[in-house]
Design a protein around this motif. Structure first.
Motif, PDB file in Angstrom:
ATOM      1  N   LEU A  21      16.226  -4.217  -6.993  1.00  0.00           N
ATOM      2  CA  LEU A  21      15.993  -3.868  -5.592  1.00  0.00           C
ATOM      3  C   LEU A  21      15.353  -2.494  -5.464  1.00  0.00           C
ATOM      4  O   LEU A  21      14.452  -2.279  -4.641  1.00  0.00           O
ATOM      5  CB  LEU A  21      17.305  -3.920  -4.805  1.00  0.00           C
ATOM      6  N   ALA A  22      15.832  -1.523  -6.262  1.00  0.00           N
ATOM      7  CA  ALA A  22      15.286  -0.168  -6.195  1.00  0.00           C
ATOM      8  C   ALA A  22      13.806  -0.155  -6.563  1.00  0.00           C
ATOM      9  O   ALA A  22      12.972   0.448  -5.879  1.00  0.00           O
ATOM     10  CB  ALA A  22      16.067   0.762  -7.125  1.00  0.00           C
ATOM     11  N   VAL A  23      13.467  -0.849  -7.656  1.00  0.00           N
ATOM     12  CA  VAL A  23      12.066  -0.915  -8.079  1.00  0.00           C
ATOM     13  C   VAL A  23      11.246  -1.712  -7.066  1.00  0.00           C
ATOM     14  O   VAL A  23      10.124  -1.332  -6.709  1.00  0.00           O
ATOM     15  CB  VAL A  23      11.947  -1.547  -9.483  1.00  0.00           C
ATOM     16  N   LEU A  24      11.817  -2.805  -6.585  1.00  0.00           N
ATOM     17  CA  LEU A  24      11.121  -3.656  -5.614  1.00  0.00           C
ATOM     18  C   LEU A  24      10.729  -2.862  -4.369  1.00  0.00           C
ATOM     19  O   LEU A  24       9.597  -2.975  -3.886  1.00  0.00           O
ATOM     20  CB  LEU A  24      12.024  -4.828  -5.240  1.00  0.00           C
ATOM     21  N   LEU A  25      11.658  -2.052  -3.839  1.00  0.00           N
ATOM     22  CA  LEU A  25      11.359  -1.282  -2.627  1.00  0.00           C
ATOM     23  C   LEU A  25      10.220  -0.301  -2.862  1.00  0.00           C
ATOM     24  O   LEU A  25       9.306  -0.162  -2.038  1.00  0.00           O
ATOM     25  CB  LEU A  25      12.613  -0.539  -2.155  1.00  0.00           C
ATOM     26  N   GLY A  26      10.266   0.400  -3.990  1.00  0.00           N
ATOM     27  CA  GLY A  26       9.209   1.360  -4.294  1.00  0.00           C
ATOM     28  C   GLY A  26       7.859   0.688  -4.459  1.00  0.00           C
ATOM     29  O   GLY A  26       6.844   1.140  -3.917  1.00  0.00           O
ATOM     30  N   VAL A  30       4.332   0.960  -2.239  1.00  0.00           N
ATOM     31  CA  VAL A  30       3.021   1.267  -2.826  1.00  0.00           C
ATOM     32  C   VAL A  30       2.007   0.178  -2.477  1.00  0.00           C
ATOM     33  O   VAL A  30       0.918   0.447  -1.949  1.00  0.00           O
ATOM     34  CB  VAL A  30       3.117   1.427  -4.357  1.00  0.00           C
ATOM     35  N   SER A  31       2.353  -1.069  -2.775  1.00  0.00           N
ATOM     36  CA  SER A  31       1.406  -2.167  -2.539  1.00  0.00           C
ATOM     37  C   SER A  31       1.167  -2.374  -1.043  1.00  0.00           C
ATOM     38  O   SER A  31       0.034  -2.671  -0.626  1.00  0.00           O
ATOM     39  CB  SER A  31       1.914  -3.460  -3.187  1.00  0.00           C
ATOM     40  N   GLY A  32       2.195  -2.211  -0.222  1.00  0.00           N
ATOM     41  CA  GLY A  32       2.027  -2.339   1.227  1.00  0.00           C
ATOM     42  C   GLY A  32       1.069  -1.295   1.772  1.00  0.00           C
ATOM     43  O   GLY A  32       0.224  -1.586   2.626  1.00  0.00           O
ATOM     44  N   VAL A 364      -2.916  -4.682  -9.799  1.00  0.00           N
ATOM     45  CA  VAL A 364      -2.714  -3.947 -11.053  1.00  0.00           C
ATOM     46  C   VAL A 364      -1.824  -2.732 -10.818  1.00  0.00           C
ATOM     47  O   VAL A 364      -0.906  -2.446 -11.600  1.00  0.00           O
ATOM     48  CB  VAL A 364      -4.075  -3.517 -11.650  1.00  0.00           C
ATOM     49  N   ALA A 365      -2.082  -1.992  -9.724  1.00  0.00           N
ATOM     50  CA  ALA A 365      -1.295  -0.795  -9.434  1.00  0.00           C
ATOM     51  C   ALA A 365       0.178  -1.147  -9.221  1.00  0.00           C
ATOM     52  O   ALA A 365       1.073  -0.462  -9.738  1.00  0.00           O
ATOM     53  CB  ALA A 365      -1.848  -0.089  -8.196  1.00  0.00           C
ATOM     54  N   ALA A 366       0.437  -2.223  -8.458  1.00  0.00           N
ATOM     55  CA  ALA A 366       1.819  -2.613  -8.189  1.00  0.00           C
ATOM     56  C   ALA A 366       2.539  -2.999  -9.474  1.00  0.00           C
ATOM     57  O   ALA A 366       3.671  -2.550  -9.721  1.00  0.00           O
ATOM     58  CB  ALA A 366       1.842  -3.783  -7.203  1.00  0.00           C
ATOM     59  N   LEU A 367       1.898  -3.837 -10.293  1.00  0.00           N
ATOM     60  CA  LEU A 367       2.545  -4.267 -11.532  1.00  0.00           C
ATOM     61  C   LEU A 367       2.723  -3.100 -12.492  1.00  0.00           C
ATOM     62  O   LEU A 367       3.782  -2.943 -13.127  1.00  0.00           O
ATOM     63  CB  LEU A 367       1.708  -5.367 -12.192  1.00  0.00           C
TER      64      LEU A 367
END
Length: 842
Positions: A21-26, A30-32, A364-367
């Motif tokens: 969840l912590a990584v997902l939110l960050g 970024v991607s949003g 690419v940036a998100a992954l």
């Protein structure tokens, strides 16, 4: 080892959920951000490109530099040049473009749109190819206008309606004769466009006989480059330059991308903060998971696994977790980007139509961000696990940190903190621009240093809460001991909250201090009751000051009129004022001489006087914009500020040398002081002008404060992400702690501690850890707020530090609420443990 790592991930799905969840939110942030800014930028660029469909080559005026004592006369694009351009080989037609600010009122009397988005221009001839008419006909004469279809839809204006508008002060009431469509990006973004015939536009925008730009269409079969070459032969180099429509579109696209860059950078900074906070959770989680699997890892070492293989197995787990979180975060980010676009639309910020843009770079940036942040955060726990000797791990000798490691950590933390503090203090001695980089570097070093020192700081600060915890009996005592049992874990958990509150507190202190200084400046520098200006802070017609001077109850009026001039071979701006009234309208401290303005006597602010070496009695020669020269005498030197500064001279002296005089502001004093009735009289005297602001000192201060308020509200909203991540961190730490202490909790239950006591113990532990992070965050925030204030407000004589005690108390209360909420699930889980099963657990 790879299969073992995958089995460990599947075996600890629940424990790794908070990390995901912590990584997902960050990653989602970024991607949003990238999806949102790319989508808006692409839509504006395509919309703007359409606006250049009718331009093959544009002629733009060439700016001339001033030299010597004479201001350079800027070239004009004339009717003669327009006719020459229309007659060159390969040209089909040429259009003269005139534009400027035009405030259009809605039917309710208020502005149809706010500020700079309200524009005006000229309609060329009977059928302007730039603006196809949807209804009606082209405007003719000063009493007619055409408005864009979007504005007509929003305001309800139709053909034959009388509208109220203003260009530089006086109210005009023309009739709508046409409604047109346009690809203008300003209109697509929610602005308005009002068109006059060319002669009227030139007169209103003070450009008689001249154009801002000449747009030329190419004849069939003529390329843009060929047409440009033909135009270059008739356009004098010192008058104008040519540029193709394709280049104009590229320039516009670059400008749009550049304007979006600031928003993108700001949002990505907060995404970075959320990810930075998330690293603590990731490192914490894997540290605890590795500690729980110590015997398993030791057994693997004993049967032949190398240190590198053990480290690699932990990193593979992190890679899997990071990849899952990154993919989920990317999907969530796309949804966030779409939601932000819809949200802007709901706030009446109309955006051009266009598809949602998800570029390969965004993917690419998100992954990469999700995987790299997770792997880097886990590298240290993995390396630490591999270094444990198998025999020591079997006997759990490794559990306690060595004295050497603690000394090393505390020494490193002290050095980083000292270095960061020193760099921040050094930055406060510099000016605003040169001090920004050192201030940022010092802040980063200090935050990292405090984080490293947090385990050391936790014991005395948690101990300070002991008297309060004793009130809760056994549960309170156990909570205090549990919170300092593993200082590193407590530190990592508290630091996540600390960073968010540091930023919030620092910005609140800075904004409050700057606001106080602006209030004092407005009160100290102005004796005027009102300041009148255009809504977009453009120039006012001198007619405004004249009308205000004739208004009932007005006792003193003075314009503030800026005019370029040459002094000692350099361009300076003179400030024209009413010499007889300016003393009644301002309250500026005089450092030398007397505040006397009239004839050849002027007053100068202290900074300008210092630059030129002037004092009371000094004389200098000024060259006005018409080339005339005059010898002026410095009657006095006053203390300037951000609101009033410069060389003040009487408008009676300045006006004869100006071809087109205009005022930046008009200061007004009334007989009864500022009141609703006085303000109403002034507004009526100006015809309830939609483009003019009539502000008292409080309004001036609040207008400036709106910027800080908007900035703070955005900051609070964006940092909510970091606080959410911090909550997940506290939940994660407590859940893992409860799992580790299952046997201990079972024993406590067996010897008489009831379920309510267990819940209270876990809640108090969470509360202590959260308040510990809150105290550190507020303390650091106050320090950074003070330091940034010294840097930003150092040049403001009225600057003073303001500590928002009420808001700081709210921030600490927020930290406490975070602690209480984060403990709900772990406390419930601890209380529901079966005591016999827990006692038997290893």
């Amino acid at each position: 080892m790879f299969r073992t790592a995958l089995r460990n991930v599947l075996a600890h799905k629940a424990r790794l959920l908070m990390t995901v969840l912590a990584v997902l939110l960050g990653v989602a942030f970024v991607s949003g951000t990238l999806v949102f800014t790319n989508t808006i930028s692409d839509a504006f660029q395509k919309s703007s490109a359409k606006g250049f469909d009718h331009v093959d080559v544009a002629i733009r005026p060439e700016y001339r530099e001033s030299e010597g004592d004479r201001l350079a006369e800027q070239p004009k694009l004339t009717r003669e040049l327009l006719e020459k351009a229309a007659g060159v080989p390969g040209a089909a037609s040429a259009v003269g473009v005139v534009d400027g600010f035009t405030a259009l009122a809605g039917k309710d009397g208020g502005p149809a749109v706010d500020g700079f988005q309200s524009r005006g221009g000229n309609y060329w001839g009977e059928e302007d190819p730039r603006y196809p008419l949807a209804r009606g006909r082209a405007p003719k004469g000063a009493g007619e206008v055409a408005i864009d279809a979007e504005t007509a839809k929003r305001t309800g204006y139709g053909i034959g309606d009388t509208v109220r508008l203003s260009v530089d002060g006086p109210v005009l009431e023309p009739t709508v004769t046409g409604i047109f469509t346009t690809d203008d990006g300003n209109v697509a973004a929610g602005g308005s466009l009002t068109l006059f015939d060319t002669a009227t536009a030139q007169k209103l925008f003070h450009k008689e006989g001249a154009y801002d730009e000449i747009d030329v269409r190419a004849a069939s079969g003529t390329s843009q480059s060929a047409l440009r070459a033909s135009l270059d032969e008739v356009v004098p180099e010192d008058v104008g330059s040519t540029v193709t429509g394709r280049q104009l579109a590229d320039e516009q696209a670059e400008a749009i991308a550049s304007s979006m860059e600031g928003m993108r950078t700001g949002l990505l900074v907060f995404a970075g903060i959320a990810l930075f906070v998330g690293t603590f959770i990731i490192a914490n989680t894997f540290t605890m998971l590795v500690a729980q699997r110590t015997k398993e890892l030791a057994l693997m070492r004993a049967v032949g696994a190398s240190r590198r293989q053990v480290t690699r197995s932990v990193l593979v787990e992190a890679l899997v977790v990071g990849a899952v979180a990154a993919v989920a975060g990317l999907a969530a980010g796309i949804g966030i980007g779409a939601g932000m676009r819809s949200l802007m639309g709901s706030f009446a910020a109309t955006l051009p139509d266009g598809p949602l843009v998800v570029t390969p770079g965004t993917v690419v940036a998100a992954l990469a961000v999700g995987v790299l942040v997770t792997v880097l955060a886990v590298w240290l726990p993995g390396r630490r696990a591999a270094k444990i000797p198998p025999v020591a791990a079997m006997s759990s000798v490794h559990a306690a940190a060595t004295t050497r490691s603690l000394v090393l950590r505390n020494t490193l933390g002290a050095l980083l903190s000292a270095a960061g503090t020193a760099v921040v203090l050094y930055a406060t001695t510099l000016d605003g621009t040169s001090g920004q980089a050192p201030m940022g570097l010092g802040a980063v070093l200090l935050v990292i240093g405090v984080f490293v020192l947090t385990p050391l700081l936790s014991r005395p600060l948690v101990a300070a809460a002991a008297p309060v915890l004793r009130v809760f009996g056994v549960a309170g005592g156990l909570a205090r001991r549990n919170s300092v049992r593993n200082p590193r874990r407590t530190a990592a958990t508290a630091s996540a909250l600390m960073i968010g509150l540091t930023l919030i507190t620092g910005m609140t202190v800075l904004a409050g201090s700057l606001q106080r200084s602006i209030d004092k400046m407005a009160t100290a520098a102005l004796k005027a009751d009102y300041v009148v200006s255009m809504a977009n802070y453009n120039t006012l017609s001198p007619e405004v000051a004249e009308k205000l001077g004739e208004t009932e109850g007005v006792t003193a009026v003075s314009p503030l009129r800026n005019a370029p001039a040459r002094i000692d071979g350099a361009t300076e701006y003179l400030t024209g004022v009413d010499g007889a009234a300016i003393g009644e309208l301002t309250d500026l401290a005089v450092e030398d001489g007397a505040f006397e303005v009239g004839g050849a006597r002027v007053v100068v602010d202290d900074a300008t006087a210092e630059d030129h070496g002037w004092r009371a009695g000094s004389r200098f020669t000024v060259a006005y914009e018409d080339g005339a020269k005059q010898r002026l005498t410095v009657a006095g030197v006053y203390e300037g500020n951000e609101m009033i500064r410069g060389i003040m001279l009487d408008t009676a002296v300045l006006a004869p040398h100006q071809s087109d005089p205009s005022d930046m502001q008009v200061m007004v004093k009334t007989a009864g002081g500022a009141s609703a009735a006085a303000e109403d009289r002034l507004e009526k005297a100006l015809g309830n002008n939609p483009g003019i602001l009539v502000q008292d000192k409080k309004d001036v201060s609040e207008g400036i404060a709106q910027m800080f308020t908007l900035m703070l509200n955005m900051l609070y909203g964006l940092l909510a992400m970091a606080v959410i991540v911090a909550v997940l961190g506290v939940v994660n730490t407590l859940a893992m702690s409860v799992f580790e202490r299952s046997q201990e909790i079972g024993m406590l239950r067996a010897i008489g501690l009831d379920r309510r006591g267990v819940k209270r113990m876990v809640r108090l532990e969470s509360l202590v850890i959260s308040l510990f992070g809150g105290v550190l965050g507020v303390g650091l925030g106050v320090f950074f707020g003070w330091a940034a204030g010294q840097l930003v407000g150092g040049g403001m004589a009225t600057y003073e530090l303001v500590l928002p005690w009420g808001r700081m108390a709210v921030f600490l209360l927020l930290a406490a609420v975070v602690g209480v909420l984060a403990a709900l699930w772990p406390a419930r889980r601890a209380a529901r443990l079966d005591m016999l099963a827990a006692i038997k657990a290893e």
